[in-house]
Write an enzyme that holds these catalytic residues in place. Structure first.
Site, PDB file in Angstrom:
ATOM      1  N   HIS A 143       3.555  16.642   3.189  1.00 20.98           N
ATOM      2  CA  HIS A 143       4.889  16.299   2.673  1.00 20.98           C
ATOM      3  C   HIS A 143       5.961  17.317   3.051  1.00 20.98           C
ATOM      4  CE1 HIS A 143       3.393  13.345  -0.675  1.00 20.98           C
ATOM      5  NE2 HIS A 143       2.761  13.173   0.485  1.00 20.98           N
ATOM      6  N   GLU A 237      10.775   3.903  -1.091  1.00 16.87           N
ATOM      7  CA  GLU A 237      12.164   3.603  -1.425  1.00 16.87           C
ATOM      8  C   GLU A 237      13.089   3.691  -0.217  1.00 16.87           C
ATOM      9  OE1 GLU A 237      12.049   5.639  -5.908  1.00 16.87           O
ATOM     10  OE2 GLU A 237      13.360   6.458  -4.358  1.00 16.87           O
TER      11      GLU A 237
END
Length: 366
Positions: A143, A237
């Protein structure tokens, strides 16, 4: 090969419109790329491609992939998701030959997402200068974010990740982890950044509350910044990014942890932004592009989302800031897609993910 694209009924926060399918042909321009991650078009018709494993590859104007990687790439920490990420050309590249590279740097126990600028002379990178690194350091190799977008004032945005095990940092203004930062091209801080002058806040911050920003674009026509990010199990998203806003992670999410555990009982809370679109289950969004071109007029103005788990490119139509339709493209290729780009020639370009990745070009069938 060619195929008429399959229509996908719009799901989750999007109403279905009838959309016209495009006939296309997919050409392979290069193969044997090692985990290709990002693509940039050079003014002379050539291309630069990053490989996550730390190489920068050059395709010349004749379309030939050069056997030897470009030299001069800064030292990259390569492990898991860590490696070399985005290549982006300076808005004034035609004059200054400057490029920007995002990458992981450091060690397994203390590493960062970093950003460097360099000059590309056609064969090598020179004048390489690290201009930003994420604070604080973290352990692990997941990440990082890494996508870059330029604003009209030639400042740049860098999307970042939460480090996987450091998600609470995404709500801390004293941390870059889980944020989008805005920088001048020399790495200095723009004076009008939203957190400048605030106590206990890092001045590079532009927005906070992100999980892992994997797509970042500036839409000049709409005068807006759009980003997408990976959710955990669900809750990917697309967000409209405004300076100073908090996008909620991990206080709010539409996803659950990989174990099935609840991350938050809330999908919305006061003061935290809602996505324009979320996908549950996860499609694992990767690259992000705004298609502009005459080759596929039915796609003009569409968002293109490369996906890994979804093994498709998801075309998203907006009416203003409302999602009105989605379409699934290139499922027949059975590939994980790491990046998608709208080319200067109107074609759509794709990078497939993997140890034997490919550069693909999508053109009309006829």
């Amino acid at each position: 090969m060619w195929k008429k694209s399959a229509l996908l009924a719009a799901v989750t926060m999007a109403s279905a419109w009838s959309v016209q399918a495009a006939d296309y042909r997919v050409e392979t321009l290069a193969e044997g790329l090692e985990n290709p991650w990002s693509l940039a078009f050079l003014p002379d018709g050539g291309m630069l491609i990053t490989e996550r494993t730390g190489q920068l590859r050059y395709i010349n104007a004749a379309g030939e992939l050069q056997a030897e990687p470009v030299s001069g790439v800064p030292q990259v920490y390569v492990s898991g998701q860590a490696g070399l990420f985005e290549i982006a050309l300076d808005p004034e590249f035609a004059q200054n030959k400057r490029v920007f590279l995002s990458y992981a740097c450091g060690t397994a126990k203390a590493n960062h997402a970093c950003l460097a600028s360099a000059t590309f002379n056609g064969q090598a990178l020179t004048e390489v200068d690290e201009i930003f690194r994420v604070t604080p350091a973290k352990a692990g190799s997941a990440h990082y974010g890494g996508r870059i977008a330029f604003l009209p004032d030639n400042t740049l945005l860098l999307g970042l990740g939460d480090g996987f095990n450091y998600r609470e940092e995404a709500q801390k203004t004293g941390s870059h982890i889980g944020s989008i930062v805005r920088l001048n091209r020399d790495g200095s801080v723009p004076e009008d950044n939203p957190y400048v002058g605030q106590d206990n806040a890092l001045s590079e911050l532009y927005s906070v509350g992100h999980r892992n920003v994997q797509g970042l674009i500036y839409d000049a026509e709409g005068e807006r910044v759009l980003a997408h990010e990976h959710g955990p199990r669900g809750g990917d998203e697309i967000n409209l990014i405004e300076p100073g806003n908090n996008y909620g992670w991990p206080k709010i999410t539409y996803g659950v942890d990989y174990s099935g555990a609840v991350i938050s009982p809330h999908t919305e809370l006061p003061g935290l932004e809602q996505p324009l679109l979320q996908w549950t289950p996860s499609i694992a969004p990767a690259g992000f592009a705004l298609y502009r071109g005459d080759l596929f007029p039915e796609w003009d103005g569409s968002l293109m989302v490369a996906t890994l788990a979804g093994m498709e490119v998801r075309r998203v139509e907006l009416n203003g800031n409302e999602v009105v339709a989605q379409e699934s493209l290139f499922k027949e290729l059975e590939s994980r897609f790491r990046d998608v780009r709208s080319g200067p020639d109107g074609a759509l370009y794709l990078l497939t993910d993997g140890a034997e990745g490919k550069l693909l070009k999508v053109v009309p069938a006829n």
